[in-house]
Structure formats: structure tokens, C-alpha cells
Design a protein around this motif. Sequence first.
Motif, PDB file in Angstrom:
ATOM      1  N   LEU A 191       0.985  -1.057  -0.109  1.00 14.04           N
ATOM      2  CA  LEU A 191       0.088  -0.079   0.188  1.00 14.04           C
ATOM      3  C   LEU A 191       0.653   1.407  -0.072  1.00 14.04           C
ATOM      4  N   VAL A 192       0.595   2.031  -0.556  1.00 17.25           N
ATOM      5  CA  VAL A 192       1.002   3.606  -1.207  1.00 17.25           C
ATOM      6  C   VAL A 192       0.029   4.525  -0.938  1.00 17.25           C
ATOM      7  N   LYS A 193       0.620   5.403   1.103  1.00 15.25           N
ATOM      8  CA  LYS A 193       0.446   7.005   0.920  1.00 15.25           C
ATOM      9  C   LYS A 193       0.515   7.571   0.315  1.00 15.25           C
ATOM     10  N   ASN A 223      -3.201  12.868   1.987  1.00 14.49           N
ATOM     11  CA  ASN A 223      -3.313  13.614   2.997  1.00 14.49           C
ATOM     12  C   ASN A 223      -2.415  14.932   2.469  1.00 14.49           C
ATOM     13  N   VAL A 224      -2.772  15.636   2.154  1.00  8.61           N
ATOM     14  CA  VAL A 224      -2.882  17.022   1.984  1.00  8.61           C
ATOM     15  C   VAL A 224      -2.185  17.731   3.653  1.00  8.61           C
ATOM     16  N   MET A 225      -1.073  18.039   4.037  1.00  7.52           N
ATOM     17  CA  MET A 225      -0.989  18.940   5.085  1.00  7.52           C
ATOM     18  C   MET A 225      -0.343  20.168   4.468  1.00  7.52           C
ATOM     19  N   PRO A 226      -0.521  21.039   5.833  1.00  8.52           N
ATOM     20  CA  PRO A 226      -0.156  21.997   5.549  1.00  8.52           C
ATOM     21  C   PRO A 226       0.989  22.666   5.810  1.00  8.52           C
ATOM     22  N   LEU A 253      -9.513  22.798  -0.941  1.00 12.33           N
ATOM     23  CA  LEU A 253      -8.311  21.697  -1.956  1.00 12.33           C
ATOM     24  C   LEU A 253      -8.378  20.472  -1.363  1.00 12.33           C
ATOM     25  N   GLN A 254      -8.848  19.981  -0.020  1.00 10.90           N
ATOM     26  CA  GLN A 254      -9.290  18.501   0.490  1.00 10.90           C
ATOM     27  C   GLN A 254     -10.088  18.220  -0.659  1.00 10.90           C
ATOM     28  N   ASP A 255     -11.540  19.068  -0.562  1.00  9.87           N
ATOM     29  CA  ASP A 255     -12.540  18.992  -1.408  1.00  9.87           C
ATOM     30  C   ASP A 255     -12.278  18.287  -3.123  1.00  9.87           C
ATOM     31  N   ASN A 262      -9.106   9.072  -2.236  1.00  7.53           N
ATOM     32  CA  ASN A 262      -9.548   8.636  -1.014  1.00  7.53           C
ATOM     33  C   ASN A 262      -8.745  10.103  -0.289  1.00  7.53           C
ATOM     34  N   MET A 263      -8.889  10.843   0.346  1.00  5.62           N
ATOM     35  CA  MET A 263      -8.305  12.078   1.242  1.00  5.62           C
ATOM     36  C   MET A 263      -8.351  11.418   2.616  1.00  5.62           C
ATOM     37  N   MET A 264      -7.546  11.811   2.997  1.00  9.05           N
ATOM     38  CA  MET A 264      -7.377  11.633   4.763  1.00  9.05           C
ATOM     39  C   MET A 264      -7.121  12.920   5.183  1.00  9.05           C
TER      40      MET A 264
END
Length: 295
Positions: A191-193, A223-226, A253-255, A262-264
Motif C-alpha cells: 500500500l502507498v499513501k 494526505n494534504v498537509m498544511p 483543496l481537500q474537497d 480518498n483523502m485523509m
Amino acid sequence: GHLPENIREKVHNHPCYSEEAHHYYARMHVAVAPACNIQCHYCNRKYDCANESRPGVVSELLTPDQAIKKTLAVAATIPQMTVLGIAGPGDPLANPEKTFATFRALSEQAPDIKLCVSTNGLALPESVDELAKHNIDHVTITINCVDPEIGAKIYPWIFWKNRRIKGIKGAEILIEQQQKGLEMLTARGILVKVNSVMIPGVNDKHLAEVSKVVKAKGAFLHNVMPLIAEAEHGTFYGVMGQRGPEPSELKELQDQCEGDMNMMRHCRQCRADAVGLLGEDRGSEFSVDKIEEME
Ligand code: SF4
Ligand code: SF4
């Protein structure tokens, strides 16, 4: 979005993947990997790698032996302990002896613990065979761009085949390695995130494209991190005062990416030596001194 059944099975008890699981299953990170093979403009080498951690935090660096002892001690104390990650303080795959010595011992001595690792991806293709030998649950690759011109604004240089390579050329190699590593892992069923750091004015408009590309190559979670810009964190791109995104910009952006993937949204950017359930940190109960005392 919904996860395919085979992936859901693998991740249902993983604290990082499901908001629900994170109340019941614990994870820990061990910081065994001090070196890095690239430079990110947002990195301050005094602190943990931002691949997976919040900047401005210094984790306790352990030898592989100490990390193994610590993991076994935590697993004996916290029954919900299911996942062990190596996330720094530098790039785990730029420290292959240390990272793999830890994984090797734990796959033998604690086969029930799932292992994970995060990386900038530069050394990923050469590491895939070794990763596949262990009980690796998932690999997190930090991918901030798929366009070398944008990459040159994020990465001033990489260290590649004993040379420092700057600018667009360096970013091009890094992007190639990340994408190749992603394809090799998904081809083997690992699996790759993907993590991305959202940097306003630099890659914010580009990350929806990144999401599309990595999904097409088989990443199962994005997973978009600020960017967390702090005065003490120094400069970005030589510019003091690079800001991080507002919460509303991050959510927008996540939306936008959600339609594709699939967003985390509950990642806490845990420290490279975090211990416990998400949102709690019991690391201080398991410092090196205390672990040595337990014997
Ligand atoms: Fe720093 Fe991590 Fe980037 Fe390396 S990959 S420069 S440790 S943020
Ligand atoms: Fe999970 Fe994010 Fe913490 Fe890693 S940093 S353990 S993905 S919540």
C-alpha cells in the motif's frame, strides 16, 4: 470515496487510516534515521523531517537496538499497539542500514506489529526489494509536485550518485524516482499513501493534478498537509514570511481532490518518536533512560 474491499481489510484496524480506528489502536514512531539525501526549502535540519511530522519538534534519536527494545517494551505495556513507523528525523531510506536493521529484528521478534515507513522517495526504487521482505503495511511518499519547475521552487538540491544536483535537474530526478517507486510498490501489492505539503503560491494550484496522477498509479490515500510556517522555522525559498495555508484553503483543496481520491483529514503530523493512540503522546514514558532501566 470508498476503499476497495481488499484495502479496507488491510486498513480497518490502522489508526492512521480510519478516524474510528484511531480511538482504539495505537501506533508509535521510532527516530532511527538521522541523514537526508535532499533539501526541502521547508526543512530545518535541527528538527524532525516534515515527511510525516510537524516541524519544530526534535525527536529522541535511537540506535536500532534501542528502537527495537523500545518497541517491544511499548507493545508489552500498551495492548492496542499495532503499528510501528519510521519517519525520521531525516529520511528513513537515506539510512537503509539503520531502518532495515530495525525492521528486520521487529519482523522476527514481533511479527504481529505492522510496519510503515515514510520517505521523500529519492531512494525508493532501490529499496523496494528489501521493503517487500518485511511486514510492511504501507509506505508513505511525500510528493509535492509532478512538475520539475515547481519542484525547483521546493527543493533547492538533491544528493544523487555522490553529487549535489541543483534546481530543475535535481527536481526532475526526484520526481522520476518518486513515481517509479510508487509504481514498483503498487505492482507488488504494498500500500502507498501520498503526503503533500500545501505551500500557498508555490504548489497549491498544482496539488489537484498531483492527486490525479498518484491515484492513477495506485496510491490508495492522499494526505494534504498544511505548510506550518513558523518564524523560528526560518525562510522558505529564501523568502522570510512564506505563509502556510488558511484552514479554509486547505479544506477547499481537500474537497477538490476528494472527487478523485480518498483523502485523509485526520493526520496529526505526529512527532518522529510519538507513542500511543493518535492525539496522545506517551513517548516520555518510554525514553531511552527508562527503557534501559526496565531491563
Ligand atoms: Fe528535511 Fe525531510 Fe525534506 Fe529531508 S525530506 S530535507 S529531512 S523535510
Ligand atoms: Fe498517522 Fe499521520 Fe500520525 Fe503518521 S503522522 S502516525 S499518518 S496520524
